[in-house]
Design a protein around this motif. Structure first.
Motif, PDB file in Angstrom:
ATOM      1  N   GLN A  88      78.188  24.578  35.560  1.00 20.25           N
ATOM      2  CA  GLN A  88      78.922  23.578  34.770  1.00 20.25           C
ATOM      3  C   GLN A  88      78.007  22.425  34.382  1.00 20.25           C
ATOM      4  O   GLN A  88      76.842  22.396  34.777  1.00 20.25           O
ATOM      5  CB  GLN A  88      80.086  23.035  35.610  1.00 20.25           C
ATOM      6  CG  GLN A  88      81.463  23.476  35.140  1.00 20.25           C
ATOM      7  CD  GLN A  88      81.705  24.958  35.258  1.00 20.25           C
ATOM      8  OE1 GLN A  88      81.661  25.499  36.345  1.00 20.25           O
ATOM      9  NE2 GLN A  88      81.960  25.604  34.141  1.00 20.25           N
ATOM     10  N   LEU A  89      78.600  21.495  33.656  1.00 18.62           N
ATOM     11  CA  LEU A  89      77.825  20.331  33.211  1.00 18.62           C
ATOM     12  C   LEU A  89      77.788  19.246  34.288  1.00 18.62           C
ATOM     13  O   LEU A  89      77.420  18.110  34.017  1.00 18.62           O
ATOM     14  CB  LEU A  89      78.413  19.773  31.908  1.00 18.62           C
ATOM     15  CG  LEU A  89      78.528  20.800  30.769  1.00 18.62           C
ATOM     16  CD1 LEU A  89      79.091  20.161  29.510  1.00 18.62           C
ATOM     17  CD2 LEU A  89      77.177  21.461  30.480  1.00 18.62           C
ATOM     18  N   PHE A  90      78.202  19.566  35.490  1.00 24.41           N
ATOM     19  CA  PHE A  90      78.028  18.674  36.640  1.00 24.41           C
ATOM     20  C   PHE A  90      77.453  19.511  37.777  1.00 24.41           C
ATOM     21  O   PHE A  90      77.651  20.731  37.822  1.00 24.41           O
ATOM     22  CB  PHE A  90      79.363  18.044  37.076  1.00 24.41           C
ATOM     23  CG  PHE A  90      80.324  19.038  37.675  1.00 24.41           C
ATOM     24  CD1 PHE A  90      81.195  19.754  36.870  1.00 24.41           C
ATOM     25  CD2 PHE A  90      80.331  19.284  39.041  1.00 24.41           C
ATOM     26  CE1 PHE A  90      82.054  20.702  37.417  1.00 24.41           C
ATOM     27  CE2 PHE A  90      81.200  20.220  39.604  1.00 24.41           C
ATOM     28  CZ  PHE A  90      82.067  20.935  38.778  1.00 24.41           C
ATOM     29  N   SER A  91      76.745  18.868  38.690  1.00 23.47           N
ATOM     30  CA  SER A  91      76.206  19.557  39.867  1.00 23.47           C
ATOM     31  C   SER A  91      75.567  18.500  40.755  1.00 23.47           C
ATOM     32  O   SER A  91      75.120  17.467  40.278  1.00 23.47           O
ATOM     33  CB  SER A  91      75.152  20.583  39.422  1.00 23.47           C
ATOM     34  OG  SER A  91      74.521  21.160  40.538  1.00 23.47           O
ATOM     35  N   GLY A  92      75.525  18.768  42.041  1.00 23.63           N
ATOM     36  CA  GLY A  92      74.824  17.856  42.957  1.00 23.63           C
ATOM     37  C   GLY A  92      75.746  16.826  43.575  1.00 23.63           C
ATOM     38  O   GLY A  92      76.972  16.837  43.354  1.00 23.63           O
ATOM     39  N   ARG A  93      75.136  15.992  44.373  1.00 24.18           N
ATOM     40  CA  ARG A  93      75.936  14.982  45.070  1.00 24.18           C
ATOM     41  C   ARG A  93      75.186  13.653  45.093  1.00 24.18           C
ATOM     42  O   ARG A  93      74.012  13.612  45.472  1.00 24.18           O
ATOM     43  CB  ARG A  93      76.214  15.427  46.516  1.00 24.18           C
ATOM     44  CG  ARG A  93      77.015  14.422  47.316  1.00 24.18           C
ATOM     45  CD  ARG A  93      77.228  14.825  48.756  1.00 24.18           C
ATOM     46  NE  ARG A  93      78.047  16.010  48.890  1.00 24.18           N
ATOM     47  CZ  ARG A  93      77.603  17.208  49.248  1.00 24.18           C
ATOM     48  NH1 ARG A  93      76.321  17.384  49.507  1.00 24.18           N
ATOM     49  NH2 ARG A  93      78.418  18.234  49.347  1.00 24.18           N
ATOM     50  N   ASP A  94      75.878  12.595  44.694  1.00 22.92           N
ATOM     51  CA  ASP A  94      75.324  11.247  44.829  1.00 22.92           C
ATOM     52  C   ASP A  94      75.977  10.639  46.069  1.00 22.92           C
ATOM     53  O   ASP A  94      77.180  10.353  46.068  1.00 22.92           O
ATOM     54  CB  ASP A  94      75.672  10.434  43.572  1.00 22.92           C
ATOM     55  CG  ASP A  94      75.108   9.027  43.642  1.00 22.92           C
ATOM     56  OD1 ASP A  94      75.135   8.423  44.738  1.00 22.92           O
ATOM     57  OD2 ASP A  94      74.640   8.530  42.606  1.00 22.92           O
ATOM     58  N   PRO A  95      75.200  10.456  47.156  1.00 19.81           N
ATOM     59  CA  PRO A  95      75.834  10.029  48.413  1.00 19.81           C
ATOM     60  C   PRO A  95      76.589   8.705  48.306  1.00 19.81           C
ATOM     61  O   PRO A  95      77.689   8.584  48.847  1.00 19.81           O
ATOM     62  CB  PRO A  95      74.654   9.905  49.387  1.00 19.81           C
ATOM     63  CG  PRO A  95      73.595  10.791  48.815  1.00 19.81           C
ATOM     64  CD  PRO A  95      73.770  10.746  47.322  1.00 19.81           C
ATOM     65  N   ALA A 360      77.628   3.336  42.616  1.00 20.05           N
ATOM     66  CA  ALA A 360      76.404   4.077  42.292  1.00 20.05           C
ATOM     67  C   ALA A 360      75.494   3.252  41.376  1.00 20.05           C
ATOM     68  O   ALA A 360      74.278   3.176  41.582  1.00 20.05           O
ATOM     69  CB  ALA A 360      76.761   5.409  41.631  1.00 20.05           C
ATOM     70  N   TRP A 361      76.091   2.612  40.382  1.00 21.08           N
ATOM     71  CA  TRP A 361      75.289   1.819  39.418  1.00 21.08           C
ATOM     72  C   TRP A 361      74.682   0.611  40.133  1.00 21.08           C
ATOM     73  O   TRP A 361      73.539   0.232  39.900  1.00 21.08           O
ATOM     74  CB  TRP A 361      76.167   1.383  38.239  1.00 21.08           C
ATOM     75  CG  TRP A 361      75.440   1.277  36.918  1.00 21.08           C
ATOM     76  CD1 TRP A 361      74.167   0.821  36.709  1.00 21.08           C
ATOM     77  CD2 TRP A 361      75.947   1.635  35.633  1.00 21.08           C
ATOM     78  NE1 TRP A 361      73.852   0.878  35.386  1.00 21.08           N
ATOM     79  CE2 TRP A 361      74.923   1.363  34.691  1.00 21.08           C
ATOM     80  CE3 TRP A 361      77.162   2.144  35.167  1.00 21.08           C
ATOM     81  CZ2 TRP A 361      75.089   1.578  33.319  1.00 21.08           C
ATOM     82  CZ3 TRP A 361      77.319   2.358  33.803  1.00 21.08           C
ATOM     83  CH2 TRP A 361      76.296   2.089  32.893  1.00 21.08           C
ATOM     84  N   LYS A 362      75.473   0.012  41.030  1.00 22.20           N
ATOM     85  CA  LYS A 362      74.988  -1.139  41.802  1.00 22.20           C
ATOM     86  C   LYS A 362      73.782  -0.722  42.646  1.00 22.20           C
ATOM     87  O   LYS A 362      72.846  -1.479  42.840  1.00 22.20           O
ATOM     88  CB  LYS A 362      76.139  -1.619  42.709  1.00 22.20           C
ATOM     89  CG  LYS A 362      76.000  -3.021  43.260  1.00 22.20           C
ATOM     90  CD  LYS A 362      77.323  -3.453  43.886  1.00 22.20           C
ATOM     91  CE  LYS A 362      77.218  -4.764  44.646  1.00 22.20           C
ATOM     92  NZ  LYS A 362      76.734  -5.878  43.824  1.00 22.20           N
ATOM     93  N   HIS A 363      73.819   0.527  43.144  1.00 21.77           N
ATOM     94  CA  HIS A 363      72.732   1.018  43.985  1.00 21.77           C
ATOM     95  C   HIS A 363      71.506   1.437  43.143  1.00 21.77           C
ATOM     96  O   HIS A 363      70.387   0.998  43.410  1.00 21.77           O
ATOM     97  CB  HIS A 363      73.241   2.220  44.794  1.00 21.77           C
ATOM     98  CG  HIS A 363      72.194   2.836  45.665  1.00 21.77           C
ATOM     99  ND1 HIS A 363      71.558   2.159  46.685  1.00 21.77           N
ATOM    100  CD2 HIS A 363      71.644   4.089  45.658  1.00 21.77           C
ATOM    101  CE1 HIS A 363      70.680   2.952  47.270  1.00 21.77           C
ATOM    102  NE2 HIS A 363      70.709   4.116  46.666  1.00 21.77           N
ATOM    103  N   HIS A 364      71.727   2.256  42.145  1.00 26.18           N
ATOM    104  CA  HIS A 364      70.594   2.804  41.373  1.00 26.18           C
ATOM    105  C   HIS A 364      70.076   1.822  40.329  1.00 26.18           C
ATOM    106  O   HIS A 364      68.894   1.859  39.987  1.00 26.18           O
ATOM    107  CB  HIS A 364      71.013   4.091  40.653  1.00 26.18           C
ATOM    108  CG  HIS A 364      71.509   5.170  41.570  1.00 26.18           C
ATOM    109  ND1 HIS A 364      70.736   5.726  42.561  1.00 26.18           N
ATOM    110  CD2 HIS A 364      72.707   5.806  41.655  1.00 26.18           C
ATOM    111  CE1 HIS A 364      71.432   6.649  43.216  1.00 26.18           C
ATOM    112  NE2 HIS A 364      72.635   6.705  42.686  1.00 26.18           N
ATOM    113  N   GLY A 365      70.961   0.994  39.822  1.00 23.60           N
ATOM    114  CA  GLY A 365      70.580   0.082  38.742  1.00 23.60           C
ATOM    115  C   GLY A 365      70.297   0.853  37.461  1.00 23.60           C
ATOM    116  O   GLY A 365      70.282   2.092  37.440  1.00 23.60           O
TER     117      GLY A 365
END
Ligand code: ABU
Length: 475
Positions: A88-95, A360-365
């Protein structure tokens, strides 16, 4: 803790925390297992029914029994988070996004009023504002999270319909024939939504594409002119940014100009491609999006947050309210409607999908997301080059984004995908490009490395070698 099935209400309160802690432990074990077992064994519906306890019993069961059943269920579910999931067009995990999303039901906000959601309503505004800013929209942009890109596209058609035909919401079509326009390669939700909003599926025009899977502007203009001449009311032009199969980006600038020239609502379905704006190198793919009237963008795809996280954003405010506002005296009782997103939502009760994107955005920027998109684009090019250099493969088209479409020379793409699934080696899907059934590999999991790509291609070739000759021409 009283785990008896006849636990009284106070006892249920006492044990309420324990299943939540147990769920955390199950989640940890599941995540550890991802590396050992990247593909869960394939089992048919009959085998699953025989091996899992799916029944709901009249007298209920203990917490331990139910948690055990949940863990077994998790272990039997296709793993979408591993480096062997390309289906699919999604995969993986962002902890961090996963952790934030796990808190959502614990807090259990409903995102309709400030009274019920408090700062969570503000979080949604912050995330939508950030997305709007990345798209090049101004401060006045507005939006919210929807259950998915299909519903975001539905909102665009709804607003477009009401703009073109302001009396529709109250009186219906009153004999008018409305039309909308999208790529022949657009997401299937466009057709479905045309049926839902009263445009009619037969009035959703499929505009032909060029060899790269991009809408051709001339047939778009022609289709609008033909419809106007025939007395139709064109109400929405939809550009796709990142088509499902080829990952193509329609010419947003040209399509936007045509839509404006005819005064038609211009929507960009960037459910898949929206993340390109976060990359310094690749944001040109989205050139012209700042002129769109509305945009659909799903952070659960290339940004890697858990499903679902689907943003719908309008360049100017008030459109959502005009198409969706209803009086509900029992609900909207206090506070500025700015923080009462229920007045602009297709749903009433609505889960908090913004929280995981915010965390997630706060973490990765912005920097982290730029690197993520560029890593995925680089891996895609690496994969395509390997395929192009190897005469056992046929590359179907140059990748425009993070999808690679190809065949194994002389072997049936569908059989290869089925074989890999049944052998528990990998989940990957097939689709049609230019009349041929191809293997589609979206590279959207940021944990992937060149070694994973090498392994994925080796598995596909290995399957091809074990299978008899096959044909991919579609009739
Ligand atoms: N909305 C995405 C379509 C499903 C897929 O091809 O992954």
């Amino acid at each position: 803790m009283d785990n008896s099935k006849n636990a009284s209400v106070p006892d249920m309160d006492i044990c309420a925390g324990d299943p939540i802690r147990m769920a955390g432990e199950i989640a940890s074990r599941y995540i550890d297992d991802d590396i050992q077992n990247p593909v869960n064994p394939f089992r048919s519906p009959a085998e699953l029914e025989a091996s899992l306890d799916l029944d709901i019993r009249e007298d209920g069961e203990t917490v331990e029994q139910v948690m055990g059943a949940l863990e077994n269920l998790a272990s039997a579910t296709p793993r979408t988070t591993s480096t062997r999931f390309y289906n699919q067009l999604f995969s993986g995990r962002d902890p961090i996004a996963t952790a934030a999303d796990m808190l959502s039901p614990v807090i259990n906000s409903s995102m309709y009023t400030f009274k019920a959601a408090g700062p969570m309503a503000m979080i949604e505004r912050v995330v939508i504002g950030r997305m709007a800013n990345a798209l090049g929209f101004g401060e006045q942009a507005e939006g919210l999270f929807t259950p998915g890109g299909s519903i975001s596209n539905l909102l665009a058609l709804l607003i477009g319909r009401d703009m073109a035909c302001p009396e529709f919401r109250n009186k219906g079509s009153m004999g008018k024939t409305m039309t909308c326009y999208a790529s022949a390669d657009a997401h299937y939700s466009i057709m479905k939504n045309a049926g839902i909003v009263g445009i009619g599926r037969e009035n959703a025009r499929k505009i032909p594409t060029d060899d790269a899977g991009r809408v051709r502007p001339d047939p778009l203009r022609q289709a609008i002119e033909d419809d106007l001449r025939d007395g139709c009311v064109p109400c929405c032009v939809i550009a796709t940014a990142g088509t499902t199969v080829m990952g193509s980006f329609d010419p947003i600038v040209e399509m936007g100009k045509i839509a404006r020239e005819f005064g038609i609502w211009f929507h960009v379905d960037a459910s898949f491609g929206g993340a390109a704006v976060l990359s310094t190198k690749h944001s040109h793919l989205m050139e012209g999006v700042e002129q769109a009237d509305s945009v659909a963008w799903n952070p659960h795809k290339v940004m890697g947050v858990p499903l679902s996280a689907a943003g719908f954003i309008t360049r100017e405010p008030e459109y959502l309210r005009r198409s969706l506002d209803e009086t509900a005296d029992y609900l909207f009782q206090a506070d500025d409607d700015l923080y009462n997103p229920g007045t602009r939502s297709i749903q009433c009760g609505r889960r908090n999908d913004a929280l995981k994107v915010w965390a997630a955005w706060k973490h990765h920027g912005d920097t982290g997301y730029c690197q993520r998109v560029e890593h995925l684009m680089e891996l895609t090019q690496y994969c395509a080059q390997k395929i192009d250099d190897d005469n056992r493969f046929v590359l179907s088209c140059e990748p425009a984004y993070v999808n690679v479409c190809f065949e194994v020379n002389g072997k049936c793409s569908r059989s290869i995908c089925d074989f890999l699934r049944e052998r528990n080696e990998m989940l990957v899907g097939h689709a049609v490009v230019d009349g041929r059934r191809i293997i589609r590999v979206p590279i959207v999991n940021s944990a992937l490395t060149r070694a994973d790509i090498d392994e994925m291609l080796a598995l596909i070739l290995g399957a091809g070698e074990l299978l008899p000759a096959g044909e991919n021409a579609e009739k």
